[in-house]
Design a protein around this motif. Structure first.
Motif, PDB file in Angstrom:
ATOM      1  N   GLN A 399       0.827  -1.206   0.000  1.00 60.46           N
ATOM      2  CA  GLN A 399       0.000   0.000   0.000  1.00 60.46           C
ATOM      3  C   GLN A 399       0.858   1.251   0.000  1.00 60.46           C
ATOM      4  O   GLN A 399       2.037   1.229   0.397  1.00 60.46           O
ATOM      5  CB  GLN A 399      -0.935   0.016   1.204  1.00 60.46           C
ATOM      6  N   SER A 400       0.266   2.342  -0.459  1.00 60.37           N
ATOM      7  CA  SER A 400       0.948   3.636  -0.474  1.00 60.37           C
ATOM      8  C   SER A 400       1.197   4.115   0.950  1.00 60.37           C
ATOM      9  O   SER A 400       0.560   3.660   1.908  1.00 60.37           O
ATOM     10  CB  SER A 400       0.092   4.675  -1.210  1.00 60.37           C
ATOM     11  N   GLY A 401       2.086   5.079   1.071  1.00 64.67           N
ATOM     12  CA  GLY A 401       2.333   5.683   2.370  1.00 64.67           C
ATOM     13  C   GLY A 401       1.232   6.663   2.748  1.00 64.67           C
ATOM     14  O   GLY A 401       0.545   7.219   1.887  1.00 64.67           O
ATOM     15  N   PHE A 476       4.187   0.670   2.235  1.00 67.39           N
ATOM     16  CA  PHE A 476       4.208  -0.470   3.153  1.00 67.39           C
ATOM     17  C   PHE A 476       4.001  -1.761   2.372  1.00 67.39           C
ATOM     18  O   PHE A 476       3.207  -1.815   1.423  1.00 67.39           O
ATOM     19  CB  PHE A 476       3.085  -0.310   4.186  1.00 67.39           C
ATOM     20  N   HIS A 477       4.735  -2.795   2.748  1.00 65.83           N
ATOM     21  CA  HIS A 477       4.501  -4.114   2.177  1.00 65.83           C
ATOM     22  C   HIS A 477       4.731  -5.170   3.260  1.00 65.83           C
ATOM     23  O   HIS A 477       5.588  -5.013   4.129  1.00 65.83           O
ATOM     24  CB  HIS A 477       5.394  -4.389   0.963  1.00 65.83           C
ATOM     25  N   HIS A 508      11.492  -4.571   7.347  1.00 71.45           N
ATOM     26  CA  HIS A 508      11.380  -3.409   8.239  1.00 71.45           C
ATOM     27  C   HIS A 508      11.103  -2.179   7.394  1.00 71.45           C
ATOM     28  O   HIS A 508      11.894  -1.811   6.529  1.00 71.45           O
ATOM     29  CB  HIS A 508      12.658  -3.221   9.057  1.00 71.45           C
ATOM     30  N   ILE A 509       9.954  -1.558   7.660  1.00 68.19           N
ATOM     31  CA  ILE A 509       9.530  -0.387   6.903  1.00 68.19           C
ATOM     32  C   ILE A 509       9.663   0.843   7.795  1.00 68.19           C
ATOM     33  O   ILE A 509       9.209   0.855   8.935  1.00 68.19           O
ATOM     34  CB  ILE A 509       8.062  -0.532   6.442  1.00 68.19           C
ATOM     35  N   PHE A 510      10.327   1.889   7.272  1.00 66.39           N
ATOM     36  CA  PHE A 510      10.438   3.126   8.033  1.00 66.39           C
ATOM     37  C   PHE A 510       9.043   3.672   8.298  1.00 66.39           C
ATOM     38  O   PHE A 510       8.257   3.876   7.377  1.00 66.39           O
ATOM     39  CB  PHE A 510      11.255   4.174   7.271  1.00 66.39           C
ATOM     40  N   LYS A 536      13.677   6.343  14.648  1.00 62.96           N
ATOM     41  CA  LYS A 536      14.036   4.929  14.847  1.00 62.96           C
ATOM     42  C   LYS A 536      12.831   4.000  14.900  1.00 62.96           C
ATOM     43  O   LYS A 536      12.963   2.828  15.260  1.00 62.96           O
ATOM     44  CB  LYS A 536      14.876   4.736  16.124  1.00 62.96           C
ATOM     45  N   THR A 537      11.661   4.485  14.546  1.00 59.48           N
ATOM     46  CA  THR A 537      10.470   3.642  14.554  1.00 59.48           C
ATOM     47  C   THR A 537      10.367   2.879  13.238  1.00 59.48           C
ATOM     48  O   THR A 537      10.527   3.448  12.164  1.00 59.48           O
ATOM     49  CB  THR A 537       9.208   4.488  14.745  1.00 59.48           C
ATOM     50  N   VAL A 538      10.099   1.573  13.348  1.00 62.70           N
ATOM     51  CA  VAL A 538       9.893   0.749  12.161  1.00 62.70           C
ATOM     52  C   VAL A 538       8.643  -0.091  12.354  1.00 62.70           C
ATOM     53  O   VAL A 538       8.080  -0.167  13.443  1.00 62.70           O
ATOM     54  CB  VAL A 538      11.101  -0.175  11.883  1.00 62.70           C
ATOM     55  N   SER A 539       8.226  -0.734  11.287  1.00 64.33           N
ATOM     56  CA  SER A 539       7.093  -1.644  11.383  1.00 64.33           C
ATOM     57  C   SER A 539       7.468  -2.862  12.218  1.00 64.33           C
ATOM     58  O   SER A 539       8.648  -3.116  12.495  1.00 64.33           O
ATOM     59  CB  SER A 539       6.639  -2.061   9.988  1.00 64.33           C
TER      60      SER A 539
END
Length: 552
Positions: A399-401, A476-477, A508-510, A536-539
């Motif tokens: 999906q798009s951001g 996001f994937h 890991h997605i930013f 520093k947050t990731v999925s």
């Protein structure tokens, strides 16, 4: 307590063998929350306040048992009796393999009281009191001993007085028109086509318009932006006995001495309700609107030879004007009010924080062809117990951001009485990105501070940017895989073991935009020295779960 009544009547008329019409109407009545014994107080924005020179705005007490301070009703909202919701739809068979469907409907929601206790708390002003007992020598001698009983040298509540909160904030404001429930209009046009007995596709246009949705854009104790021209004079404070300051008169005699919870400033004196601190934001305000349009495409292959797959794609646009997503409300607002002044509510309309223009998903299940009745290893016995009943499934999503929003929290010289955040715009022709998201260095800022309105400009000016920008976070994937094994123990008992691998590839997605549990992922305060830096947050990482159970 609150009550909800609903009545519905509908029918389906098969007009021809190919055409069916579905129609109906629903009627809703949703009554506001009340306290059983009327032990509730709230703001009456129209009633004369005897302690404020007769100005409008007083504390009132629910029901009619409290004398002159009674409101006369158990709740401030007017009950809405016109919630008629028609529905109309049809289905038409173009052929034995193609069907066209369309529908329109109005849907009313029950009244909502978000983030507080059923519309009651904190509406207890006048019914409770915080009494403080102090020791005269720093605690060496107790303030009192429980064995002597609780001290009685104070006036116990209730304090049934319409002036009780003068000079302070008032606990509960329920807008008079908040009894009119939120509602949505929904419509769609769908074409379904069956290509084979186990494969079909659906294409649809789906729309939705939300009206009177929960919002934070219409507080009533707010100054007109034209008064920003007074500049620093707005902060100047009246002294006891002073009646005029910077050409502004005190609202009523005794006002300066009455203001104990917020300063008696010029800005405070100019408010519609100068006797109260705060912007009087309705906790159940429903002044927002939203629109959603989408094209949706779905293809499904039903189970055949143990195989099933469903794939869907959505192209959409979601606009809103209420900052009404409750989980993000505190992030996108400042001073507890709308992003922009209620006098400029139209500026709040823009991309919704949950606007995701492109979404593709794939769900697949495959029953392995091993075991009794299957193509391979189909003999009874040990081999059947080992190899029969295996199933593999997977879910993939791309999906798009989500969109970013920008603020100047660290430098925003706008008095809180304007209830507006400082919202920077992107300068014409400037590139807001310092980096390409496709080649992102997490140790460097993503955004170019020089491309935005300078924080120095937010001096009695709250900027010209949009509430939510059209700049988006990282796409996001994800991919999840599940493995399941059913083993027949007896005719009526099955042993099942399953493993689930969430984010199986540990991608890991930013984090960015308003996704990933509400984390923005980046510092979006243009006044901050860390503006644009990743936090520093990731999925979420890979998660593996294994479970076993007996089904009988």
């Amino acid at each position: 307590r609150m009550k909800v009544y609903a009545f519905h009547v509908g029918d389906t008329w098969k007009m021809t063998p190919k055409f069916s019409l579905n129609y109906g109407i629903r009627y809703d009545i949703s009554t506001p929350t009340v306290a059983k014994y009327d032990n509730l107080s709230f703001l009456d924005p129209n009633g004369a306040n005897p302690g404020a020179g007769g100005r409008p705005g007083r504390l009132v007490f629910a029901g009619d048992k409290w004398g002159p301070a009674s409101y006369g009703k158990s709740n401030p909202e007017e009950i809405y009796y016109k919630a008629f919701a028609p529905r109309l739809g049809f289905a038409y068979s173009l052929s034995n393999k193609t069907v066209v469907r369309a529908g329109y409907g109005v849907f009313f929601l029950t009244l909502s009281y978000p983030s507080w206790t059923s519309g009651i708390s904190p509406g207890t002003d006048g019914f409770n009191s915080n009494i403080v007992f102090n020791s005269s020598n720093g605690g060496i001698t107790p303030a009192f001993l429980l064995q002597d009983g609780f001290p009685q040298n104070f006036t116990p509540p209730p304090f049934i007085d319409p002036t009780f909160r003068n000079g302070k904030s008032i606990g509960l404001y329920r807008p008079l028109d908040a009894g009119r429930p939120s509602y949505s209009q929904q419509w769609n046009l769908t074409v379904e086509r069956e290509f084979t007995k186990d494969f079909y596709m659906t294409a649809a246009y789906v729309g939705n318009k939300g009206t009177r949705v929960l919002s934070t854009v219409a507080p009533i104790n707010v100054l007109n932006p034209s008064l920003l021209s007074m500049g620093q004079q707005l902060y100047d404070q009246f002294k006891p006995g002073q009646t005029v300051l910077n050409g502004v008169s005190i609202p009523y005699p005794g006002w300066v001495e009455q203001m104990t919870q917020c300063p008696p400033s010029v800005a405070q004196a100019l408010l519609p309700y100068p006797q109260y601190c705060g912007n009087l934001q309705g906790l159940n305000e429903n002044a927002g609107n939203s629109t959603f349009h989408s094209f949706q495409l779905k293809a499904e292959k039903r189970f055949s030879e143990g195989f099933w797959v469903l794939s869907s794609y959505t192209w959409s646009k979601n606009l809103s004007s209420g900052n009404d997503i409750q989980s993000f409300a505190n992030q996108v607002t400042n001073y507890g009010g709308g992003t922009f002044s209620p006098f400029e509510r139209q500026r709040n309309k823009g991309l919704d924080l949950a606007d995701i223009p492109h979404t593709w998903s794939l769900a697949l299940t495959y029953q392995l062809p091993f075991g009794k009745g299957k193509s391979f290893l189909n003999t009874a016995g040990v081999a059947d117990k080992i190899f029969d009943g295996w199933q593999i499934s997977t879910v993939a999503r791309v999906q798009s951001g989500a969109p970013f929003y920008f603020r100047s929290f660290g430098q925003c010289n706008v008095p809180s009485q304007f209830s507006a955040a400082c919202v920077p715009a992107i300068l014409p022709g400037a590139n807001p990105f310092l980096q390409d998201k496709g080649n992102f260095d997490p140790d460097k800022p993503l955004f170019n501070k020089a491309a935005f309105e300078s924080p120095d400009s937010f001096n009695f000016n709250y900027g010209s940017g949009p509430a939510v920008s059209n700049l988006r976070g990282f796409s996001f994937h994800s991919n999840d895989i599940g493995i399941l094994k059913n083993t027949k123990i007896s005719e009526r008992m099955t042993f099942q073991i399953r493993g689930e691998f969430v984010n199986v590839w540990n991608w890991h997605i930013f984090a960015g935009g308003a996704t990933w549990g509400g984390s923005l992922g980046f510092n979006l305060d243009v006044a901050s020295p860390n503006f644009g830096l990743w936090d520093k947050t990731v999925s979420s990482p890979r998660n593996i779960q294994i479970a076993a159970k007996i089904i009988f």
